[in-house]
Design a protein around this motif. Structure first.
Motif, PDB file in Angstrom:
ATOM      1  N   ASN A  72       0.787  -1.229   0.000  1.00  0.00           N
ATOM      2  CA  ASN A  72       0.000   0.000   0.000  1.00  0.00           C
ATOM      3  C   ASN A  72       0.820   1.280   0.000  1.00  0.00           C
ATOM      4  OD1 ASN A  72      -3.038  -0.701   0.347  1.00  0.00           O
ATOM      5  ND2 ASN A  72      -1.936  -2.165   1.600  1.00  0.00           N
ATOM      6  N   CYS A  73       2.137   1.184  -0.120  1.00  0.00           N
ATOM      7  CA  CYS A  73       2.958   2.395  -0.168  1.00  0.00           C
ATOM      8  C   CYS A  73       3.484   2.614  -1.585  1.00  0.00           C
ATOM      9  CB  CYS A  73       4.113   2.307   0.829  1.00  0.00           C
ATOM     10  SG  CYS A  73       5.421   1.138   0.402  1.00  0.00           S
ATOM     11  N   THR A  74       3.957   3.831  -1.837  1.00  0.00           N
ATOM     12  CA  THR A  74       4.540   4.140  -3.145  1.00  0.00           C
ATOM     13  C   THR A  74       6.063   4.129  -3.108  1.00  0.00           C
ATOM     14  OG1 THR A  74       4.291   6.498  -2.656  1.00  0.00           O
ATOM     15  CG2 THR A  74       2.560   5.453  -3.971  1.00  0.00           C
ATOM     16  N   SER A  75       6.640   4.334  -1.931  1.00  0.00           N
ATOM     17  CA  SER A  75       8.088   4.218  -1.770  1.00  0.00           C
ATOM     18  C   SER A  75       8.387   3.824  -0.333  1.00  0.00           C
ATOM     19  CB  SER A  75       8.814   5.509  -2.159  1.00  0.00           C
ATOM     20  OG  SER A  75       8.339   6.590  -1.408  1.00  0.00           O
ATOM     21  N   LEU A  76       9.622   3.411  -0.097  1.00  0.00           N
ATOM     22  CA  LEU A  76       9.980   2.792   1.165  1.00  0.00           C
ATOM     23  C   LEU A  76      11.296   3.343   1.688  1.00  0.00           C
ATOM     24  CD1 LEU A  76       9.643   0.474   3.271  1.00  0.00           C
ATOM     25  CD2 LEU A  76      10.791  -1.015   1.617  1.00  0.00           C
ATOM     26  N   VAL A  77      11.303   3.713   2.966  1.00  0.00           N
ATOM     27  CA  VAL A  77      12.527   4.080   3.667  1.00  0.00           C
ATOM     28  C   VAL A  77      12.791   2.973   4.677  1.00  0.00           C
ATOM     29  CG1 VAL A  77      13.628   5.733   5.228  1.00  0.00           C
ATOM     30  CG2 VAL A  77      12.145   6.558   3.390  1.00  0.00           C
ATOM     31  N   LEU A  78      14.003   2.438   4.632  1.00  0.00           N
ATOM     32  CA  LEU A  78      14.401   1.375   5.554  1.00  0.00           C
ATOM     33  C   LEU A  78      15.380   1.950   6.570  1.00  0.00           C
ATOM     34  CD1 LEU A  78      14.872  -1.181   2.731  1.00  0.00           C
ATOM     35  CD2 LEU A  78      13.266  -1.486   4.635  1.00  0.00           C
ATOM     36  N   GLY A  79      15.010   1.912   7.840  1.00  0.00           N
ATOM     37  CA  GLY A  79      15.887   2.429   8.885  1.00  0.00           C
ATOM     38  C   GLY A  79      17.126   1.573   9.056  1.00  0.00           C
ATOM     39  N   SER A  80      16.957   0.293   8.964  1.00  0.00           N
ATOM     40  CA  SER A  80      18.067  -0.663   8.979  1.00  0.00           C
ATOM     41  C   SER A  80      17.554  -1.940   8.324  1.00  0.00           C
ATOM     42  CB  SER A  80      18.545  -0.943  10.408  1.00  0.00           C
ATOM     43  OG  SER A  80      17.558  -1.617  11.141  1.00  0.00           O
ATOM     44  N   LEU A  81      18.474  -2.731   7.863  1.00  0.00           N
ATOM     45  CA  LEU A  81      18.061  -3.943   7.169  1.00  0.00           C
ATOM     46  C   LEU A  81      19.134  -5.005   7.323  1.00  0.00           C
ATOM     47  CD1 LEU A  81      15.754  -5.007   5.322  1.00  0.00           C
ATOM     48  CD2 LEU A  81      17.196  -4.383   3.392  1.00  0.00           C
ATOM     49  N   ASP A  82      18.763  -6.101   7.942  1.00  0.00           N
ATOM     50  CA  ASP A  82      19.653  -7.263   8.049  1.00  0.00           C
ATOM     51  C   ASP A  82      19.524  -8.025   6.734  1.00  0.00           C
ATOM     52  OD1 ASP A  82      20.841  -9.718   8.460  1.00  0.00           O
ATOM     53  OD2 ASP A  82      19.808 -10.134  10.344  1.00  0.00           O
ATOM     54  N   PRO A  83      20.584  -8.110   5.942  1.00  0.00           N
ATOM     55  CA  PRO A  83      20.481  -8.758   4.633  1.00  0.00           C
ATOM     56  C   PRO A  83      20.030 -10.214   4.696  1.00  0.00           C
ATOM     57  CG  PRO A  83      22.747  -8.049   5.055  1.00  0.00           C
ATOM     58  CD  PRO A  83      21.926  -7.615   6.217  1.00  0.00           C
ATOM     59  N   ASP A  84      20.200 -10.850   5.849  1.00  0.00           N
ATOM     60  CA  ASP A  84      19.788 -12.243   6.004  1.00  0.00           C
ATOM     61  C   ASP A  84      18.446 -12.379   6.720  1.00  0.00           C
ATOM     62  OD1 ASP A  84      22.179 -13.186   4.817  1.00  0.00           O
ATOM     63  OD2 ASP A  84      23.219 -12.885   6.731  1.00  0.00           O
ATOM     64  N   GLY A  85      17.811 -11.245   7.054  1.00  0.00           N
ATOM     65  CA  GLY A  85      16.584 -11.288   7.837  1.00  0.00           C
ATOM     66  C   GLY A  85      15.321 -11.447   7.014  1.00  0.00           C
ATOM     67  N   ASN A  86      14.225 -11.691   7.717  1.00  0.00           N
ATOM     68  CA  ASN A  86      12.918 -11.851   7.078  1.00  0.00           C
ATOM     69  C   ASN A  86      12.484 -10.597   6.340  1.00  0.00           C
ATOM     70  OD1 ASN A  86      12.657 -14.475   8.022  1.00  0.00           O
ATOM     71  ND2 ASN A  86      11.608 -13.824   9.892  1.00  0.00           N
ATOM     72  N   LEU A  87      12.780  -9.421   6.914  1.00  0.00           N
ATOM     73  CA  LEU A  87      12.380  -8.171   6.273  1.00  0.00           C
ATOM     74  C   LEU A  87      13.060  -8.005   4.915  1.00  0.00           C
ATOM     75  CD1 LEU A  87      10.748  -5.572   6.342  1.00  0.00           C
ATOM     76  CD2 LEU A  87      12.603  -4.528   7.673  1.00  0.00           C
TER      77      LEU A  87
END
Length: 133
Positions: free
Chosen positions: A95-110
């Motif tokens: 439901n969003c048009t763009s995304l800001v990621l505060g942090s991201l574990d490259p191996d994580g579910n997110l």
């Protein structure tokens, strides 16, 4: 777990043409980000990973009353879990048009979930790296 969308506040915010989502791994407090956003004037859609509260928390009542906050729950569970957080994040990404990621574990579910929404423009904010992902 997925339920009819529950809402409190200004439902018209869902119709805004540009909706920037903020997601983060557990390293950044969502509560701190919300407090920061509430100090400004931008409209906010807060998406819960649990069903709606019976009573809106005190700090959210004014923004709801002013029409600048919509609180949404796409799940029916009374407590947040990994499964309800995934369902919430999937709803946000859809439901969003763009995304800001505060942090991201490259191996994580997110990271895996975000990768499945390849059409979104994404921007990563971390101590180590800042820029498009």
């Amino acid at each position: 777990m997925t339920a009819k969308l529950q809402m409190i506040g200004n439902a018209a915010l869902l119709d805004l043409p540009d909706k920037v989502a903020f997601l983060s791994s557990r390293r950044i407090s969502a509560a701190d980000v919300l407090k920061f956003l509430l100090r400004g004037k931008v409209p906010i859609i807060l998406v819960l990973a649990r069903s709606l509260w019976k009573t809106v928390p005190e700090e959210l009542r004014d923004p709801v009353g002013l029409g600048r906050l919509l609180i949404v729950s796409p799940v029916s569970a009374t407590r947040a879990s990994t499964a309800t957080a995934t369902a919430r994040n999937r709803w946000i990404l859809a439901n969003c048009t763009s995304l800001v990621l505060g942090s991201l574990d490259p191996d994580g579910n997110l990271a895996k979930l975000v990768a499945s929404f390849s059409s979104l423009s994404r921007y990563l904010l971390t101590e180590e790296a800042r820029g498009p992902v």
